[in-house]
Scaffold this active site. Structure first.
Site, mmCIF file in Angstrom:
data_model
loop_
_atom_site.group_PDB
_atom_site.id
_atom_site.type_symbol
_atom_site.label_atom_id
_atom_site.label_comp_id
_atom_site.label_asym_id
_atom_site.label_seq_id
_atom_site.Cartn_x
_atom_site.Cartn_y
_atom_site.Cartn_z
ATOM 1 N N THR A 95 -3.500 12.961 -23.767
ATOM 2 C CA THR A 95 -3.291 11.769 -22.813
ATOM 3 C C THR A 95 -1.737 11.254 -23.545
ATOM 4 O OG1 THR A 95 -5.473 11.695 -22.399
ATOM 5 C CG2 THR A 95 -4.128 9.466 -22.387
ATOM 6 N N LYS A 171 -5.279 9.511 -15.978
ATOM 7 C CA LYS A 171 -5.919 9.089 -17.404
ATOM 8 C C LYS A 171 -5.797 7.883 -17.548
ATOM 9 C CE LYS A 171 -8.427 10.322 -20.713
ATOM 10 N NZ LYS A 171 -8.204 11.116 -21.782
ATOM 11 N N LYS A 240 -17.330 -19.263 -7.711
ATOM 12 C CA LYS A 240 -18.605 -20.199 -8.340
ATOM 13 C C LYS A 240 -19.148 -19.575 -9.098
ATOM 14 C CE LYS A 240 -22.273 -19.592 -6.284
ATOM 15 N NZ LYS A 240 -23.467 -18.751 -6.785
#
Length: 294
Positions: A95, A171, A240
């Site tokens: 990576t 990735k 909310k």
């Protein structure tokens, strides 16, 4: 037919598991790691030890799983790639950053070596069993050549284009979602625990109900298609619920670092007439609106 010998460079936890799985599938492998002792277990299992990166590269069909940009670029240089015979292919499972990937593609091109980026999704146990998901990008011919080996290493290969940087971009995007999930879990579990509820019970409830994966497949598809109408749950209702979370956190003395950012996003969506009446997943358009023009 004799199978070609493969090279494998980078034998950390993931790389060693992947190399061992290729070895167990019947392939001959020449392995190299910057810290030589990390290769011992794979060599003991039958792999050949390369004394330097060039010896692994010399196989002509080599795979790598190095830890980061610096390690990859220090290993695959113009000098080391001179060891590659004509027609070589490198399948890089690391990576890496987009910039480093581009630089590696260029140094490989100059050396006449085809380059496929193929980062993996999964941990070492999946690498050991050959059930990784693999994201691949490169020229069609290079990916096709790599595919028989990717099929051994993974249960599925996702081809995402001809530019190797695209595989790393995917990735990076996956890991960014995981980073968000880690922080969201940290904040919600902390809040629940401070309120006196067992964290493990909360996680069991969470993963049996809202987060079985349906949140990603359901809301992910709406965001990808920009299909926010008719709303299943509106932006106003989302704000909310965020406010309820903020109130509960304040009551229990818990700081939620991501809550102010989320409030800004929801308030921006509510202030936009085009988004205010849509499904709460339409907050994605606030982020899309932050993209700088090319």
């Amino acid at each position: 037919m004799t199978m070609p010998q493969l090279g494998f460079l980078g034998l950390g936890t993931m790389g060693a598991a992947m190399a061992r799985h290729l070895l167990d599938s019947g392939h001959s492998i020449r392995v190299w790691n910057r810290t030589a002792s990390a290769a011992d277990a794979v060599v003991d299992a039958g792999a050949e030890r390369a004394e330097n990166a060039g010896e692994a590269i010399a196989t002509g069909l080599f795979f790598s799983m190095l830890s980061n940009d610096d390690a990859a670029e220090a290993t695959f240089t113009a000098e080391s790639l001179t060891a590659a015979p004509a027609g070589s292919l490198h399948v890089c499972h690391s990576t890496l950053s987009l910039a480093a990937t581009d630089r590696l593609v260029e140094v490989h091109r100059q050396a006449g070596v085809e380059y496929v980026a193929a980062p993996v999704l999964g941990r070492a146990n999946l690498a050991a069993s050959g059930t990784l998901n693999i994201v691949a990008a490169g020229s069609a011919s290079a990916v096709e050549r790599a595919k028989p080996y990717l099929d051994i290493l993974g249960k599925r290969t996702w081809v995402v284009g001809a530019q190797p940087r695209n595989a790393n971009l995917v990735k990076i995007g996956v890991n960014y979602n995981l980073i968000h999930a880690l922080q969201a879990l940290a904040e919600s579990v902390t809040l629940i625990e401070r309120g006196g509820v067992d964290g493990e019970t909360f996680v069991e409830i969470l993963t049996d109900a809202a987060f079985t994966g349906a949140a990603y497949t359901g809301y992910g598809a709406l965001i990808a298609r920009k299909a926010y109408s008719p709303p299943g749950f509106t932006v106003a209702l989302g704000l909310k619920d965020l406010a309820l979370t903020e109130q509960a956190a304040a009551a229990h003395g818990v700081t939620l670092p991501s809550a102010p950012v989320l409030r800004d996003v929801f308030e921006s969506a509510l202030a936009d007439p085009a988004l205010a009446g849509l499904d709460w997943s339409a907050i994605a358009e606030v982020t899309r609106g932050l993209v700088q023009p090319d």
